[in-house]
Design a protein around this motif. Sequence first.
Motif, PDB file in Angstrom:
ATOM      1  N   PHE A 200      -6.355  -4.315   1.739  1.00  0.00           N
ATOM      2  CA  PHE A 200      -6.395  -3.281   0.690  1.00  0.00           C
ATOM      3  C   PHE A 200      -5.908  -3.804  -0.666  1.00  0.00           C
ATOM      4  O   PHE A 200      -5.842  -3.050  -1.639  1.00  0.00           O
ATOM      5  N   GLY A 201      -5.570  -5.086  -0.700  1.00  0.00           N
ATOM      6  CA  GLY A 201      -5.136  -5.687  -1.962  1.00  0.00           C
ATOM      7  C   GLY A 201      -3.625  -5.694  -2.094  1.00  0.00           C
ATOM      8  O   GLY A 201      -2.914  -5.019  -1.352  1.00  0.00           O
ATOM      9  N   PRO A 202      -3.119  -6.456  -3.071  1.00  0.00           N
ATOM     10  CA  PRO A 202      -1.668  -6.571  -3.262  1.00  0.00           C
ATOM     11  C   PRO A 202      -1.020  -5.220  -3.529  1.00  0.00           C
ATOM     12  O   PRO A 202      -1.688  -4.282  -3.964  1.00  0.00           O
TER      13      PRO A 202
ATOM     14  N   ILE B  14       2.362  -5.248  -7.829  1.00  0.00           N
ATOM     15  CA  ILE B  14       1.890  -6.537  -8.358  1.00  0.00           C
ATOM     16  C   ILE B  14       0.368  -6.585  -8.571  1.00  0.00           C
ATOM     17  O   ILE B  14      -0.175  -7.617  -8.959  1.00  0.00           O
ATOM     18  N   SER B  15      -0.325  -5.467  -8.327  1.00  0.00           N
ATOM     19  CA  SER B  15      -1.783  -5.463  -8.513  1.00  0.00           C
ATOM     20  C   SER B  15      -2.138  -5.619  -9.998  1.00  0.00           C
ATOM     21  O   SER B  15      -1.596  -4.923 -10.851  1.00  0.00           O
ATOM     22  N   ALA B  16      -3.060  -6.554 -10.278  1.00  0.00           N
ATOM     23  CA  ALA B  16      -3.376  -6.851 -11.685  1.00  0.00           C
ATOM     24  C   ALA B  16      -4.314  -5.816 -12.316  1.00  0.00           C
ATOM     25  O   ALA B  16      -4.203  -5.504 -13.498  1.00  0.00           O
TER      26      ALA B  16
ATOM     27  N   LYS C 171     -11.746   2.594  -9.450  1.00  0.00           N
ATOM     28  CA  LYS C 171     -10.977   2.772  -8.219  1.00  0.00           C
ATOM     29  C   LYS C 171     -10.444   4.200  -8.241  1.00  0.00           C
ATOM     30  O   LYS C 171      -9.913   4.654  -9.250  1.00  0.00           O
ATOM     31  N   MET C 172     -10.592   4.885  -7.104  1.00  0.00           N
ATOM     32  CA  MET C 172     -10.153   6.288  -7.051  1.00  0.00           C
ATOM     33  C   MET C 172      -8.849   6.435  -6.267  1.00  0.00           C
ATOM     34  O   MET C 172      -8.402   7.552  -6.014  1.00  0.00           O
ATOM     35  N   GLY C 173      -8.293   5.315  -5.882  1.00  0.00           N
ATOM     36  CA  GLY C 173      -6.985   5.333  -5.235  1.00  0.00           C
ATOM     37  C   GLY C 173      -6.370   3.962  -5.423  1.00  0.00           C
ATOM     38  O   GLY C 173      -7.100   2.968  -5.571  1.00  0.00           O
ATOM     39  N   THR C 174      -5.051   3.894  -5.451  1.00  0.00           N
ATOM     40  CA  THR C 174      -4.419   2.578  -5.612  1.00  0.00           C
ATOM     41  C   THR C 174      -4.474   1.829  -4.277  1.00  0.00           C
ATOM     42  O   THR C 174      -4.761   2.423  -3.228  1.00  0.00           O
ATOM     43  N   ASN C 175      -4.147   0.543  -4.332  1.00  0.00           N
ATOM     44  CA  ASN C 175      -4.164  -0.260  -3.104  1.00  0.00           C
ATOM     45  C   ASN C 175      -3.212   0.325  -2.055  1.00  0.00           C
ATOM     46  O   ASN C 175      -3.557   0.425  -0.874  1.00  0.00           O
ATOM     47  N   ASP C 176      -2.013   0.708  -2.492  1.00  0.00           N
ATOM     48  CA  ASP C 176      -1.036   1.247  -1.530  1.00  0.00           C
ATOM     49  C   ASP C 176      -1.498   2.598  -0.977  1.00  0.00           C
ATOM     50  O   ASP C 176      -1.283   2.894   0.204  1.00  0.00           O
ATOM     51  N   GLU C 177      -2.150   3.393  -1.820  1.00  0.00           N
ATOM     52  CA  GLU C 177      -2.648   4.698  -1.323  1.00  0.00           C
ATOM     53  C   GLU C 177      -3.724   4.488  -0.252  1.00  0.00           C
ATOM     54  O   GLU C 177      -3.750   5.176   0.765  1.00  0.00           O
ATOM     55  N   MET C 178      -4.606   3.511  -0.495  1.00  0.00           N
ATOM     56  CA  MET C 178      -5.677   3.246   0.472  1.00  0.00           C
ATOM     57  C   MET C 178      -5.094   2.695   1.778  1.00  0.00           C
ATOM     58  O   MET C 178      -5.517   3.069   2.869  1.00  0.00           O
TER      59      MET C 178
ATOM     60  N   TRP D 297       3.727   5.844   5.117  1.00  0.00           N
ATOM     61  CA  TRP D 297       4.059   4.848   6.141  1.00  0.00           C
ATOM     62  C   TRP D 297       4.967   3.781   5.542  1.00  0.00           C
ATOM     63  O   TRP D 297       4.782   3.365   4.400  1.00  0.00           O
ATOM     64  N   GLU D 298       5.937   3.364   6.368  1.00  0.00           N
ATOM     65  CA  GLU D 298       6.792   2.236   5.975  1.00  0.00           C
ATOM     66  C   GLU D 298       6.419   1.054   6.857  1.00  0.00           C
ATOM     67  O   GLU D 298       6.086   1.241   8.029  1.00  0.00           O
ATOM     68  N   TYR D 299       6.442  -0.117   6.277  1.00  0.00           N
ATOM     69  CA  TYR D 299       6.049  -1.315   7.044  1.00  0.00           C
ATOM     70  C   TYR D 299       6.730  -2.534   6.434  1.00  0.00           C
ATOM     71  O   TYR D 299       7.249  -2.486   5.304  1.00  0.00           O
ATOM     72  N   THR D 300       6.705  -3.628   7.192  1.00  0.00           N
ATOM     73  CA  THR D 300       7.237  -4.888   6.683  1.00  0.00           C
ATOM     74  C   THR D 300       6.350  -5.330   5.526  1.00  0.00           C
ATOM     75  O   THR D 300       5.111  -5.277   5.637  1.00  0.00           O
TER      76      THR D 300
END
Length: 328
Positions: free
Chosen positions: A215-217, A221-223, A234-241, A274-277
């Motif tokens: 889903f990207g950085p 840090i996403s550029a 993009k209709m959602g950020t990388n973390d949202e996706m 969600w939380e993850y490493t």
Amino acid sequence: MYGGGNTFEGIKTDSIALEDPIKLSEFEARIARGEKIEPSDWMPQLYRKQLIRMIEQHANSEIIGALPEGTWITRAPGFKRKMALMAKVQDEVGHAQLLYSAAETLGKSREQMIDDLINGKSKYSNVFNYPTFTWADCCFISWLVDAGAIVNQLANLKGSYGPYCRALDRICAEESFHLKYGHHCVIHLAAGTQKQRDMFQEALNRWWPPMMHFFGPSDKISAHTEILMRWKVKMGTNDEMRNQFLDMYVPKIWELGFTIPDPNLKKNSETGKWEYTEPDWAEFKRVINGDGPCNQERLAVRRAAEARGKWVREALKTPKTAYIMPLA
Ligand code: FAQ
């Protein structure tokens, strides 16, 4: 030709400040109203450049993404699976065709895009630089990589650039069949022998980190996310996706009795997130910049396909000339 006379080479600036402010505000007002931008419409140079980059990378991902599954067509278990996989791989190549056409509308030729791909100048999705050692790897891609692709593309098909959205509309319809096929393959392994279950668990363990990268950085840090969200590409950020994928698919993976190789993975009931490493972004960077386990092999296959197909392209340009098809 395409691009309303604009070409990729003609893009002179990344700076929005250098654009005509009246045209820019009209453009942004159209986007705010939910209108689609079409190839001959005025657009900031950075919008054109970003779209070419993103659609081209997406097209490259489809054509390269056909390779790890493609090698399993002859080894898929049984005739039905062989037929279904063959159709899926063919669809992925078709998606690349649709996407290269959408990118061409912005003024970069398909030949240039293929050249940039095989010369390692443009990117494609990180996940396709990993090997498919077993049938379970192939099942992982068909179910979960396709699932990730659909999460992202269903969001972006509501975006601002007409030709890309229309291509995504068609692609998502086909991808939803792939997802069902992939899920069916995994259910079959989950309901099979211990050896089959172990094979899928082992594949899942290897594929989880690249899937988190898919889903990207992280947003921190996403550029490109900020500008692409501003212009509704993009209709959602990388973390949202990434979060949406985890929300939809982690319960399904657990339901089948598999475990996910991340001890920190859990849904925070207060935030709903969600939380993850934290994924290993150094590995991600290495892989997308050419140093993954299969980058060289993937590009070598595309280079060979390009060289072998040269006589066909030449023949199409001069249909009246008699050609002898090379046998080897
Ligand atoms: N892999 O600033 P951001 C599929 C690069 S289709 C490689 O966050 P952005 C179908 C990014 O390009 C899969 N590189 O970037 C299928 C940038 O580098 P650059 C593909 C990545 O664009 C299934 C840098 O990192 N889907 O799987 C990746 O805002 C099964 C900074 O990143 C699409 O292409 C990555 N995962 O967000 C086929 C969908 N992530 O250009 C066969 C459209 C980031 O500055 C079998 N694309 N990078 O050198 C998008 O939605 C976005 O481009 C993202 C990245 C979300 C992928």
